[in-house]
Design an enzyme around this catalytic site. Sequence first.
Site, short mmCIF file in Angstrom:
data_model
loop_
_atom_site.label_atom_id
_atom_site.label_comp_id
_atom_site.label_asym_id
_atom_site.label_seq_id
_atom_site.Cartn_x
_atom_site.Cartn_y
_atom_site.Cartn_z
N SER A 111 8.67 6.76 10.25
CA SER A 111 8.19 5.43 10.66
C SER A 111 6.85 4.97 10.45
O SER A 111 6.07 5.19 9.38
CB SER A 111 8.76 5.04 11.92
OG SER A 111 8.96 3.56 12.20
N ASP A 115 -0.92 6.14 -1.62
CA ASP A 115 -1.01 5.20 -2.67
C ASP A 115 -2.24 4.48 -2.91
O ASP A 115 -2.32 4.06 -4.22
CB ASP A 115 0.26 4.07 -2.42
CG ASP A 115 1.50 4.43 -2.34
OD1 ASP A 115 1.81 5.63 -2.43
OD2 ASP A 115 2.30 3.60 -2.24
N LYS A 151 12.04 7.03 6.68
CA LYS A 151 12.40 5.79 7.64
C LYS A 151 11.61 4.86 7.42
O LYS A 151 10.31 4.56 7.46
CB LYS A 151 12.28 6.11 9.24
CG LYS A 151 12.86 4.70 10.07
CD LYS A 151 12.57 5.11 11.29
CE LYS A 151 13.02 4.01 12.37
NZ LYS A 151 12.04 2.80 12.11
#
Length: 547
Positions: free
Chosen positions: A316, A327, A341
């Site tokens: 999460s 990223d 998740k």
Amino acid sequence: MEEYKDESLDKTERATRKSKLYYFLPLLIAIALAAGIFIGGKMRFSDTPERFFTSNSNKDKLNRLIDYIDYEYVDDVNTDSIVDVTVNNILSKLDPHSVYIPNSQTEKVAENMKGEFVGVGISFRMLKDSLTVIRTIEGGPAIDAGIQAGDRILTADKDTLFGKHLSNTYVIDKLKGVSGSEIALTVYRKSTHENLNINLKRAAVPIKSVDAFFMLDDDIGYVKVNRFAESTYKEFRTAVTLLKHNGAKAIALDLRDNPGGYMEIAEQIADEFLTKGKLIVFTRNKKGEENKTYATAKGDFEDSDVYVLINEKSASASEIVAGALQDNDVGTIVGRRSFGKGLVQREMPMPDGSAVRLTVARYYTPTGRSIQRSYANGVDDYFDDFYKRYENGELQSADSIKVADSLKFKTAKGKIVYGGGGIIPDEFVPLQSTQEEQHINMVLKSELVSAYVFDYLDDHRNELKNISEKEFVSTFEITDDLVDGFQQYLYDRGIGFSVSLYKEDTKRYLKAGMAQQLYGDNTYQKILKQKDTMLQKVITLHEAKSE
């Protein structure tokens, strides 16, 4: 214990997955049922059964069934439990992370996420029917009032707390209360054989989400975050600021076993390492509406190297931080593939004090990937798929991680990343043998070590009270006699754990457990991390980068 780790939600969540409904009820019925059950009035029972089955909506039918059972069924039935089971089963059919929180657990869950509770501030255990202080909690009123580890609390507001086989729940309820309220304690101090009358006022006691922070070496500062609560960002900022003051040029952010928490807190922490304007995360709801969060100019650690440590239990909000940095080509993700998740929940209160934590959106990392694992085959299959990682070899070898080319994404600098099933680290570190991990989790990470260590300290506290934390960490050694004593302690309790097979690990955990009770969580983590393979990997990577 007054201090606790909140695992109740995990247990509740897993328990709900095992129940089965014979048919699926859509979300609209779920919400209507919950509302009707909790706020519906008494029904008029002059209606015929035919009227019951020709009701104008399914929600009326379910409301009336509950009332029929409540008022007409031949035996007494706890309809509250029926409601709980029904709501649990409905939510289990939606997704793996929409859960029901009974009103008996909402206070504990709220305290855990707020990062504090109101009480006296002790960690305790019942020892031979006596309430015995394991340690006082930093920031709580007990430590300021002079209560010490090893003290026995005999009475609280004249109520006797010894010799009664009291439950932890009873003791916690007795010690907790309204902030500012007074409590009078009678304390027996074993080290001096005296009774003390101590009056204190209950106050907010922190439940820390930053377990530890310290320098790994001259350049790398270490921070371990166990969840993302309201207080986490403030704790994190304090820790990293102090580490930089002590010379840290790089930060090892440990998110292993971190199940997540508040999304906003994860965004704030990621922001500290990203330059202004960088996309952190975006969400998409049922209507297709997107909400994007970008880094601000406030990041104070953008010039620091960052290593994010994750494992198969990082989920999460932990994955939001790792995904945002990965990223944006910032830092290095170290460890094993995270849980996977990618759903966002909102907690919605019920009139009786319970709550529903309902999935309201999906989140995506900056490159646009969802890391949510598929739950198309049901909740049981979803969790079974996670446990298969321990069997399919991916925790020992990165080559065993299955990836789909259709879920391939590319960062601005050309690095290939994958969606679907968690964050795959940039640098893989295998899990030690599964059997060894199981033994360590079952025995060395359990309360057995804490209880054994406490018994030892209870008889040797005066001998150790003048040893400084630094001296204890660097020079104190666990003797073979202590290890043998622990082996006998386990045998006496019918536990067939062979200490000789894991002697060095046993010594390390015994010393860490002793340090925790003497000096606190920071020292506990500092000792355990001395042989941490993932941290050794971080040090190696940073040394190579610095050459």
